[in-house]
Design a protein around this motif. Structure first.
Motif, short mmCIF file in Angstrom:
data_model
loop_
_atom_site.label_atom_id
_atom_site.label_comp_id
_atom_site.label_asym_id
_atom_site.label_seq_id
_atom_site.Cartn_x
_atom_site.Cartn_y
_atom_site.Cartn_z
N GLY A 68 0.82 -1.21 0.00
CA GLY A 68 0.00 0.00 0.00
C GLY A 68 0.85 1.25 0.00
O GLY A 68 0.46 2.30 0.52
N LYS A 69 2.02 1.17 -0.61
CA LYS A 69 2.99 2.26 -0.61
C LYS A 69 2.77 3.16 -1.83
O LYS A 69 2.42 2.68 -2.90
CB LYS A 69 4.39 1.67 -0.63
N GLY A 70 2.99 4.44 -1.64
CA GLY A 70 2.92 5.37 -2.77
C GLY A 70 1.55 5.98 -2.99
O GLY A 70 1.33 6.70 -3.95
N LYS A 71 0.61 5.68 -2.09
CA LYS A 71 -0.72 6.26 -2.20
C LYS A 71 -1.23 6.51 -0.80
O LYS A 71 -1.41 5.57 -0.02
CB LYS A 71 -1.66 5.30 -2.95
N SER A 72 -1.44 7.76 -0.48
CA SER A 72 -1.81 8.15 0.88
C SER A 72 -3.08 7.44 1.34
O SER A 72 -4.10 7.42 0.63
CB SER A 72 -2.02 9.67 0.93
N GLY A 73 -3.01 6.84 2.53
CA GLY A 73 -4.16 6.17 3.10
C GLY A 73 -4.50 4.84 2.47
O GLY A 73 -5.52 4.23 2.79
N SER A 74 -3.66 4.37 1.56
CA SER A 74 -3.94 3.12 0.85
C SER A 74 -3.49 1.91 1.66
O SER A 74 -2.44 1.92 2.29
CB SER A 74 -3.23 3.12 -0.50
N LYS A 75 -4.33 0.87 1.64
CA LYS A 75 -3.96 -0.39 2.26
C LYS A 75 -3.32 -1.30 1.21
O LYS A 75 -3.49 -1.10 0.02
CB LYS A 75 -5.19 -1.08 2.86
N GLY A 76 -2.61 -2.30 1.69
CA GLY A 76 -2.01 -3.24 0.76
C GLY A 76 -3.06 -3.97 -0.06
O GLY A 76 -4.15 -4.28 0.42
N ASP A 77 -2.71 -4.24 -1.31
CA ASP A 77 -3.63 -4.93 -2.22
C ASP A 77 -2.91 -6.15 -2.81
O ASP A 77 -2.28 -6.06 -3.86
CB ASP A 77 -4.05 -3.96 -3.34
N PRO A 78 -2.99 -7.30 -2.12
CA PRO A 78 -2.28 -8.50 -2.59
C PRO A 78 -2.67 -8.95 -3.99
O PRO A 78 -1.83 -9.44 -4.74
CB PRO A 78 -2.66 -9.56 -1.55
N ARG A 79 -3.94 -8.77 -4.36
CA ARG A 79 -4.38 -9.18 -5.69
C ARG A 79 -3.69 -8.35 -6.77
O ARG A 79 -3.19 -8.89 -7.75
CB ARG A 79 -5.89 -9.06 -5.79
N SER A 80 -3.66 -7.03 -6.59
CA SER A 80 -2.96 -6.17 -7.54
C SER A 80 -1.48 -6.50 -7.56
O SER A 80 -0.86 -6.55 -8.63
CB SER A 80 -3.17 -4.69 -7.17
N ALA A 81 -0.91 -6.70 -6.37
CA ALA A 81 0.52 -7.05 -6.29
C ALA A 81 0.80 -8.32 -7.07
O ALA A 81 1.75 -8.39 -7.85
CB ALA A 81 0.93 -7.23 -4.83
N TYR A 82 -0.05 -9.33 -6.88
CA TYR A 82 0.14 -10.60 -7.59
C TYR A 82 0.08 -10.40 -9.10
O TYR A 82 0.90 -10.96 -9.84
CB TYR A 82 -0.93 -11.62 -7.17
N ASN A 83 -0.86 -9.58 -9.56
CA ASN A 83 -0.99 -9.35 -11.01
C ASN A 83 0.30 -8.79 -11.59
O ASN A 83 0.72 -9.16 -12.69
CB ASN A 83 -2.16 -8.41 -11.29
N TYR A 84 0.93 -7.86 -10.85
CA TYR A 84 2.17 -7.26 -11.35
C TYR A 84 3.35 -8.21 -11.19
O TYR A 84 4.24 -8.25 -12.04
CB TYR A 84 2.41 -5.91 -10.69
N TYR A 85 3.37 -8.98 -10.10
CA TYR A 85 4.42 -9.99 -9.96
C TYR A 85 4.32 -11.01 -11.10
O TYR A 85 5.33 -11.40 -11.68
CB TYR A 85 4.28 -10.72 -8.62
N GLU A 86 3.11 -11.43 -11.39
CA GLU A 86 2.92 -12.42 -12.45
C GLU A 86 3.35 -11.86 -13.80
O GLU A 86 3.98 -12.56 -14.61
CB GLU A 86 1.45 -12.86 -12.51
N LYS A 87 3.02 -10.59 -14.03
CA LYS A 87 3.43 -9.96 -15.29
C LYS A 87 4.95 -9.91 -15.38
O LYS A 87 5.54 -10.22 -16.42
CB LYS A 87 2.84 -8.55 -15.38
#
Length: 252
Positions: free
Chosen positions: A79-98
């Protein structure tokens, strides 16, 4: 123009010129490797994580630059780089997979770990076979951490329902209860490769395997050898101070 990097004024000027150089190479010359350096610059020097996140994301999305996919995956997970943002494992996984599909070993490692984790984030579905595939790909690209995790998975096996197992009842489980069977020979082979790739924990495990004869012939001299290697790596690790290094200028 030469800079005297012992002078604070020259250091500041050098850093500013470096940022200008990276921005030109990214936005005008559209070089993905320079865009990634710009992201590192914004992250490490300017501490502007919001802008760094945007640069990593666009460099991944627009240019398919694997290292940027990995970095934005990290930002998404934390959740880094966006104020007040929580971690998003699904989004993270999509970018890791890419990033993994673009042959970045760290991306393969992290996408694999997300899929095989016993404590899966609720946004994710556990998929051990696919995770094993990504971890294996990372290990094949000489990622010592991936090889170490693969070794661990084969030391104990991977149960279909890890929540229902304990160290006490694991021996009573049937073979078809496991997605990955215990295989000490594979565990040894992965530990050996991970140790060769300077993974301290793998070297410690390798020492134990030689001492017990797990997955290999019992050999006290080899056990002692790898124990000493693990201790030496531990001592070296204590001396290392983490630093962020930058390419000195942009090469054509």
């Amino acid at each position: 123009m030469s800079f005297d990097l012992k002078k604070e004024s020259d250091v500041k000027e050098y850093i500013e010129k470096l940022g200008i150089e990276y921005r030109f190479g990214c936005y005008s010359e559209k070089k993905p490797e320079v865009c990634h350096l710009l992201g590192d610059y914004l992250e490490g020097i300017k501490k502007d994580f919001e802008k760094a996140a945007k640069v990593y994301k666009s460099t991944c999305d627009d240019y398919g630059y694997a290292k940027s996919c990995y970095k934005f995956g990290n930002y998404s997970f934390l959740g880094k780089g966006k104020s007040g943002s929580k971690g998003d494992p699904r989004s993270a996984y999509n970018y890791y997979e890419k990033g993994c599909n673009l042959n970045d070993s760290e991306s393969c490692l992290h996408s694999g770990l997300l899929l095989v984790s016993r404590s899966m984030p609720k946004q994710m579905d556990r998929d051990v076979p696919k995770g094993l595939e990504y971890l294996t790909k990372s290990c094949d690209m000489d990622n010592g951490t991936a090889c170490f995790y693969l070794s661990g998975m084969h030391i104990s096996g991977v149960h279909k329902n890890p929540e229902s197992t304990t160290d006490i009842d694991i021996k009573s489980q049937k073979a078809n209860d496991f997605i990955i069977q215990k295989d000490m020979k594979k565990a040894f082979d992965y530990a050996y490769k991970a140790c060769e790739l300077k993974n301290m924990y793998a070297c410690a495990n390798l020492s134990q395997m030689y001492a017990r004869g797990d997955g290999t012939t019992k050999d006290e001299s080899q056990a002692d050898k790898y124990k000493k290697m693990a201790v030496q790596m531990q001592e070296e690790l204590k001396k290392v101070q983490p630093t962020l290094q930058f390419q000195q200028g942009v090469k054509d």
